[in-house]
Scaffold this motif. Structure first.
Motif, PDB file in Angstrom:
ATOM      1  N   ALA A   9       0.830  -1.202   0.000  1.00 28.42           N
ATOM      2  CA  ALA A   9       0.000   0.000   0.000  1.00 28.42           C
ATOM      3  C   ALA A   9       0.868   1.258   0.000  1.00 28.42           C
ATOM      4  CB  ALA A   9      -0.916   0.012   1.213  1.00 28.42           C
ATOM      5  N   LEU A  10       0.335   2.325  -0.583  1.00 31.89           N
ATOM      6  CA  LEU A  10       0.967   3.633  -0.510  1.00 31.89           C
ATOM      7  C   LEU A  10       0.599   4.230   0.842  1.00 31.89           C
ATOM      8  CD1 LEU A  10       2.525   5.775  -2.314  1.00 31.89           C
ATOM      9  CD2 LEU A  10       0.281   6.795  -2.701  1.00 31.89           C
ATOM     10  N   ARG A  11       1.602   4.498   1.650  1.00 31.46           N
ATOM     11  CA  ARG A  11       1.363   5.001   3.005  1.00 31.46           C
ATOM     12  C   ARG A  11       1.183   6.519   2.959  1.00 31.46           C
ATOM     13  NH1 ARG A  11       6.519   3.317   6.062  1.00 31.46           N
ATOM     14  NH2 ARG A  11       7.354   4.229   4.146  1.00 31.46           N
ATOM     15  N   VAL A  12       0.023   6.972   3.392  1.00 29.38           N
ATOM     16  CA  VAL A  12      -0.316   8.390   3.325  1.00 29.38           C
ATOM     17  C   VAL A  12      -0.231   9.019   4.710  1.00 29.38           C
ATOM     18  CG1 VAL A  12      -2.081  10.087   2.706  1.00 29.38           C
ATOM     19  CG2 VAL A  12      -1.855   7.973   1.362  1.00 29.38           C
ATOM     20  N   GLY A  13       0.411  10.180   4.777  1.00 30.35           N
ATOM     21  CA  GLY A  13       0.437  10.971   5.999  1.00 30.35           C
ATOM     22  C   GLY A  13      -0.312  12.271   5.768  1.00 30.35           C
ATOM     23  N   ILE A  14      -0.910  12.804   6.820  1.00 34.98           N
ATOM     24  CA  ILE A  14      -1.639  14.074   6.724  1.00 34.98           C
ATOM     25  C   ILE A  14      -1.074  15.025   7.774  1.00 34.98           C
ATOM     26  CG2 ILE A  14      -3.874  15.217   6.938  1.00 34.98           C
ATOM     27  CD1 ILE A  14      -5.199  12.613   6.096  1.00 34.98           C
ATOM     28  N   ALA A  15      -0.662  16.199   7.330  1.00 35.09           N
ATOM     29  CA  ALA A  15      -0.156  17.218   8.244  1.00 35.09           C
ATOM     30  C   ALA A  15      -1.232  18.279   8.423  1.00 35.09           C
ATOM     31  CB  ALA A  15       1.131  17.831   7.705  1.00 35.09           C
ATOM     32  N   GLY A  16      -1.929  18.200   9.550  1.00 33.92           N
ATOM     33  CA  GLY A  16      -3.017  19.134   9.824  1.00 33.92           C
ATOM     34  C   GLY A  16      -4.367  18.478   9.674  1.00 33.92           C
ATOM     35  N   LEU A  17      -5.153  18.481  10.730  1.00 34.89           N
ATOM     36  CA  LEU A  17      -6.477  17.858  10.688  1.00 34.89           C
ATOM     37  C   LEU A  17      -7.577  18.912  10.805  1.00 34.89           C
ATOM     38  CD1 LEU A  17      -6.184  14.525  12.737  1.00 34.89           C
ATOM     39  CD2 LEU A  17      -6.549  14.791  10.271  1.00 34.89           C
ATOM     40  N   VAL A  24     -10.068  14.104   3.980  1.00 35.71           N
ATOM     41  CA  VAL A  24      -9.163  13.171   3.311  1.00 35.71           C
ATOM     42  C   VAL A  24      -8.943  11.933   4.175  1.00 35.71           C
ATOM     43  CG1 VAL A  24      -6.819  12.842   2.421  1.00 35.71           C
ATOM     44  CG2 VAL A  24      -8.025  14.992   1.996  1.00 35.71           C
ATOM     45  N   ALA A  25      -8.765  12.134   5.478  1.00 37.85           N
ATOM     46  CA  ALA A  25      -8.549  11.007   6.391  1.00 37.85           C
ATOM     47  C   ALA A  25      -9.740  10.054   6.373  1.00 37.85           C
ATOM     48  CB  ALA A  25      -8.306  11.519   7.805  1.00 37.85           C
ATOM     49  N   LYS A  26     -10.947  10.610   6.408  1.00 40.09           N
ATOM     50  CA  LYS A  26     -12.149   9.771   6.387  1.00 40.09           C
ATOM     51  C   LYS A  26     -12.257   8.991   5.083  1.00 40.09           C
ATOM     52  CE  LYS A  26     -15.094  12.563   9.457  1.00 40.09           C
ATOM     53  NZ  LYS A  26     -16.302  13.446   9.498  1.00 40.09           N
ATOM     54  N   ALA A  27     -11.910   9.633   3.982  1.00 43.55           N
ATOM     55  CA  ALA A  27     -12.015   8.973   2.678  1.00 43.55           C
ATOM     56  C   ALA A  27     -11.057   7.790   2.586  1.00 43.55           C
ATOM     57  CB  ALA A  27     -11.722   9.967   1.564  1.00 43.55           C
ATOM     58  N   ILE A  28      -9.825   7.993   3.042  1.00 41.21           N
ATOM     59  CA  ILE A  28      -8.855   6.893   3.003  1.00 41.21           C
ATOM     60  C   ILE A  28      -9.276   5.787   3.961  1.00 41.21           C
ATOM     61  CG2 ILE A  28      -6.452   6.253   3.423  1.00 41.21           C
ATOM     62  CD1 ILE A  28      -5.695   9.145   2.740  1.00 41.21           C
ATOM     63  N   ASP A  29      -9.747   6.187   5.132  1.00 39.43           N
ATOM     64  CA  ASP A  29     -10.159   5.204   6.138  1.00 39.43           C
ATOM     65  C   ASP A  29     -11.355   4.382   5.659  1.00 39.43           C
ATOM     66  OD1 ASP A  29      -9.865   4.223   8.967  1.00 39.43           O
ATOM     67  OD2 ASP A  29     -11.932   4.945   9.078  1.00 39.43           O
ATOM     68  N   ALA A  39      -0.092   7.968   9.075  1.00 45.47           N
ATOM     69  CA  ALA A  39       0.383   8.889  10.107  1.00 45.47           C
ATOM     70  C   ALA A  39      -0.247  10.264   9.941  1.00 45.47           C
ATOM     71  CB  ALA A  39       1.915   9.014  10.034  1.00 45.47           C
ATOM     72  N   VAL A  40      -0.301  10.994  11.046  1.00 47.87           N
ATOM     73  CA  VAL A  40      -0.744  12.385  11.023  1.00 47.87           C
ATOM     74  C   VAL A  40       0.189  13.213  11.890  1.00 47.87           C
ATOM     75  CG1 VAL A  40      -3.181  11.787  10.665  1.00 47.87           C
ATOM     76  CG2 VAL A  40      -2.322  12.135  12.975  1.00 47.87           C
ATOM     77  N   SER A  41       0.330  14.473  11.520  1.00 46.16           N
ATOM     78  CA  SER A  41       1.065  15.446  12.333  1.00 46.16           C
ATOM     79  C   SER A  41       0.087  16.563  12.676  1.00 46.16           C
ATOM     80  CB  SER A  41       2.259  16.025  11.572  1.00 46.16           C
ATOM     81  OG  SER A  41       3.246  15.049  11.359  1.00 46.16           O
ATOM     82  N   VAL A  42      -0.021  16.888  13.957  1.00 43.44           N
ATOM     83  CA  VAL A  42      -0.997  17.879  14.404  1.00 43.44           C
ATOM     84  C   VAL A  42      -0.418  18.726  15.524  1.00 43.44           C
ATOM     85  CG1 VAL A  42      -3.061  16.567  13.764  1.00 43.44           C
ATOM     86  CG2 VAL A  42      -1.969  16.156  15.966  1.00 43.44           C
TER      87      VAL A  42
END
Length: 274
Positions: A9-17, A24-29, A39-42
């Motif tokens: 899988a392509l591992r996606v990180g999100i910086a800022g929620l 975007v997080a909900k769509a991937i989930d 991963a996320v950075s917040v």
């Protein structure tokens, strides 16, 4: 508990929620073939942990510097001043950065050189715009002129630095008011939360200093409206998009969907569009 890792899988990180990051997080989930929310950075880890707990699989909460250890691509959904701190570690690791604060790129074009040196990539999404495929294609020939007119509801423009610095009041206007005429480079500084689309257009076409831009505040509007006019040696075209604002009035609903579409293309067996 962290989600089980699929090595393919392509591992996606999100910086800022914020609004876009959560969408975007909900769509991937919810499930996109070949993608994994890793991963996320917040800024507020405890608040993020509480929100992430409702997802099917909970990603790690990491710092910007740690993100390359867990993600192949990071979506930047943070305040524009944080773009270099988010992008540089990923690019030095040869990874991909998808910036929403496209305007900030103009002050940090060294990030492009870092990407070049280390095999990374900055992938700018279409966002709230349309027709960037056509603009990119036209730019392979000669674009004689590129013009964009943005019209937004008043609430989507309130608080913009350009308005504050020039003492321009739009709170109680009754008719459309042109509040800016210039270039995307100037707009990126004066309207950092609003006009990333104009910078994306300029990067696809003839640059941030030669693209013409007008911004209008319109009290009668309920949608963020962008019109592009391109005259080139291969085609002449005019395109208009009317975007429904998200929970954040400065951002259209289609922005997050554009990011999801870009991510899907990264692993799709069939890709449509340039």
């Amino acid at each position: 508990m962290n989600q089980k890792h699929d090595k393919h899988a392509l591992r996606v990180g999100i910086a800022g929620l914020g609004t876009v990051g959560k969408t975007v997080a909900k769509a991937i989930d919810a499930g996109i073939d070949g993608l994994e929310l890793a991963a996320v950075s917040v800024r507020d880890a405890s608040a993020a942990a509480a929100w992430l707990a409702d997802l099917n699989c909970t990603p790690r909460i990491v710092s910007f510097d740690e993100m390359p250890l867990y993600a192949d691509v990071v979506i930047e959904c943070a305040p524009s001043q944080l773009l270099p701190k988010i992008a540089e570690p990923m690019l030095r690791a040869g990874k991909t950065v998808v910036p929403l604060s496209v305007g900030a790129l103009l002050d940090h074009m060294d990030l492009v050189e870092i990407a070049r040196e280390h095999g990374g990539q900055i992938s700018v999404p279409t966002g709230a715009l349309l027709g960037l495929d056509a603009v990119t294609a036209a730019a392979k020939g000669t674009i004689r002129s590129a013009r964009m007119v943005t019209r937004k509801p008043v609430t989507g423009l309130l608080g913009a630095p350009f308005l504050e610095e020039n003492n321009i009041r739009i709170d109680d206007i009754k008719t459309p008011m042109r509040i800016f005429a210039g270039t995307p480079r100037d707009a990126a500084k004066g309207f950092p939360a609003n006009l990333n689309v104009s910078v994306a257009l300029s990067l696809a076409g003839i640059g941030p200093d030669d693209t013409e831009l007008e911004i209008w505040a319109d009290p009668a509007l309920t949608r963020n409206t962008h019109t592009i006019e391109i005259d080139s040696d291969s085609a002449r075209f005019t395109m208009t998009i009317e975007n429904i604002p998200s929970a954040n009035p400065k951002t259209g609903l289609i922005t997050a969907l554009s990011v999801v579409a870009l991510l899907e293309k990264m692993r799709a067996p069939l890709r449509v569009g340039t």
